[in-house]
Scaffold this active site. Structure first.
Site, PDB file in Angstrom:
ATOM      1  N   HIS A   1       0.832  -0.829   0.127  1.00  0.00           N
ATOM      2  CA  HIS A   1       0.141   0.276  -0.235  1.00  0.00           C
ATOM      3  C   HIS A   1       0.823   0.895   0.395  1.00  0.00           C
ATOM      4  CE1 HIS A   1      -3.514  -2.252   1.172  1.00  0.00           C
ATOM      5  NE2 HIS A   1      -2.858  -2.646   1.768  1.00  0.00           N
TER       6      HIS A   1
ATOM      7  N   SER B   1      15.532  18.520 -16.708  1.00  0.00           N
ATOM      8  CA  SER B   1      15.293  19.858 -17.025  1.00  0.00           C
ATOM      9  C   SER B   1      15.289  20.965 -17.429  1.00  0.00           C
ATOM     10  CB  SER B   1      14.857  20.060 -14.914  1.00  0.00           C
ATOM     11  OG  SER B   1      14.466  21.253 -15.156  1.00  0.00           O
TER      12      SER B   1
ATOM     13  N   LYS C   1      19.786  18.514 -12.720  1.00  0.00           N
ATOM     14  CA  LYS C   1      17.981  17.555 -12.415  1.00  0.00           C
ATOM     15  C   LYS C   1      18.570  16.539 -13.737  1.00  0.00           C
ATOM     16  CE  LYS C   1      13.509  17.014 -11.451  1.00  0.00           C
ATOM     17  NZ  LYS C   1      12.439  16.561 -12.425  1.00  0.00           N
TER      18      LYS C   1
ATOM     19  N   GLU D   1       9.716   5.901 -17.537  1.00  0.00           N
ATOM     20  CA  GLU D   1       8.903   6.493 -18.237  1.00  0.00           C
ATOM     21  C   GLU D   1       8.352   6.493 -19.281  1.00  0.00           C
ATOM     22  OE1 GLU D   1       9.957  10.583 -17.250  1.00  0.00           O
ATOM     23  OE2 GLU D   1      10.205  10.863 -14.926  1.00  0.00           O
TER      24      GLU D   1
END
Length: 466
Positions: A182, A312, A318, A325
């Site tokens: 969970h 980024s 970053k 993805e």
């Protein structure tokens, strides 16, 4: 000089581009279906070439087409199969539902080229399409192209991904971390155990995809218009399937029931379902890796993905989990394709499915996307994935769920009291167990040994729950 030539078909005259190898029926379809700007996939077109070559061989053997004409057709068709004339197949995916336009596109291109080879007129219908109908050729092309792409591209790619995951499961065997159910802290697990689960998902996916192949190997060819085999030799379907076996080095057979083979596309829907399952597996695996990689300071930070590009345009330094993805986006596309294929399978109205081009396009795209992204995921993400063992171990010590291992020694209620206090005061369970129980340090350390907790059978359970 005119840019067009005039050709005739059963509806009359048509202007056809002077340099085109195709004829009037293809040109009509080009003009009638300016829908997506996307033609059928090359794999499908190449398979049409294989089918026409196999049909020419069989017609020569049966004496239904002159052997010299058939030989020229076979040569031209194999050029199509080899991709030499891909630019001559411009018809949109979203065309006539039987794919008649694309079948005639193949017939016209092959007839044009065979005429050049032979030095005499070869007719697209009377010669190239002899003993065939779009209604059995197109579903045959759907099945054959799917089998070839699955065997040549998808299954090797999934095997490559499985090897990468299996290697990581062994490499990460000694990395102990907090399990999560969970998305909440749970009892300890080995990072290698998590990756063994991912490897098993892919292994099961391979088995599921393989299980769909027998149905796809059954071919509609020989059924002609409605499955009765009108205007073809009774041996035609079996012999074409045999020739396709020779041409592709994989097995095919004539459909056991031609009415099912042309009126339905359940085999394609089942194959898409297996691809859908693989897509779901890859999305789960990629997202898990993405979550474990989150941070690097303010997330989980349990693993580190290789830095392959800046993440980024505004935040210096970053780095994003871009490969994960990409996998997730592919999964979403495959699932969308599956919905369309499922709807397509419902449109086998009476004696013909009329969603064939769309189903072929979606099925082949799903196979290609899953094959490509599986290799990219393995090579650009998993191969360079590093476990942050110290971070993983630190999480274990501060997790309130460590109290679960105390259940057999002090009972659920007392263990829950320790867990709640651990969470509230941000203190380790190990420390509180020494204060709140009469257990010896040796007993506490033995019970809270995370490595021991990951070995089934060495710990007594304290009840079920998530």
């Amino acid at each position: 000089m005119s840019e067009f030539r005039i050709e005739k078909d059963s509806l009359g005259e048509m202007q056809v581009p002077i340099a085109a190898m195709y004829g009037p029926q293809t040109q009509r379809a080009v003009e009638n279906f300016p829908i997506s700007g996307e033609p059928l996939p090359p794999a499908f077109i190449h398979t049409l070439g294989l089918i026409k070559a196999a049909a020419a061989r069989v017609n020569a053997e049966l004496g239904t087409v002159d052997k010299h004409v058939a030989k020229a057709i076979e040569q031209a068709a194999m050029e199509v199969a080899g991709g030499q004339w891909d630019a001559q197949f411009p018809i949109d995916v979203f065309q006539t539902g039987s794919g008649t336009s694309s079948n005639m596109n193949a017939n016209e291109v092959i007839a044009h080229r065979a005429t050049e080879i032979l030095g005499a007129k070869v007719h697209p219908n009377d010669h190239v399409n002899f003993g065939q109908s779009s209604n059995d050729v197109i579903p045959t092309a759907l099945h054959v192209s799917a089998v070839l792409e699955i065997e040549r591209e998808l299954l090797p790619a999934l095997a490559h991904l499985w090897q990468a995951l299996d290697a990581k499961s062994k490499e990460f065997h000694d990395v102990l971390k907090t399990g999560r159910t969970h998305l909440m802290d749970a009892t300890p697990i080995r990072l290698g155990q998590e990756f063994s689960g991912y490897a098993s998902q892919v292994q099961h996916g391979i088995a599921r995809v393989k299980a769909t192949l027998p149905d796809l190997r059954e071919l509609a060819i020989g059924g002609t218009a409605v499955g009765t085999g009108l205007n073809t030799h009774p041996e035609f379907g079996r012999r074409v399937a045999s020739e396709l076996h020779k041409l592709t080095a994989t097995s095919f057979s004539e459909a056991t029931n031609h009415f099912e083979a042309q009126g339905a596309q359940d085999g394609a829907a089942w194959a898409s379902g297996a691809l859908n399952s693989v897509a779901a597996s890859l999305m789960k695996i990629a997202n898990d890796v993405r979550l474990m990689n989150s941070g690097p300071r303010c997330g989980l930070g349990e693993v580190t993905l290789p830095a392959i590009q800046p993440g980024s345009s505004i935040m210096p330094g970053k780095v994003n989990p871009v490969i994960c993805e990409s996998v997730i986006q592919v999964g979403a596309q495959v699932m969308g394709n599956h919905v369309a294929i499922t709807v397509g399978a419902q449109w086998g109205q009476l004696d013909l499915n009329v969603m064939l081009p769309m189903m072929a396009r979606n099925l082949l795209e799903s196979i290609q996307l899953l094959a490509s992204v599986s290799r990219v995921f393995a090579d650009k993400a998993l191969a360079g994935l590093v476990a942050n063992a110290d971070t993983c171990r630190d999480y274990i010590e501060i997790s309130p769920s460590m109290a679960t291992a105390l259940n057999p020694l002090i009972g659920y209620d007392k263990a829950a009291e320790i867990a709640k206090k651990s969470f509230k005061e941000r203190r380790p369970v190990r420390e509180l167990a020494g204060e709140m129980t009469t257990l010896s340090k040796a007993d506490i350390d033995a019970a809270l040994d995370p490595a021991r907790q990951t070995k089934p059978g060495l710990e007594m359970g304290g009840g079920a729950g998530g």
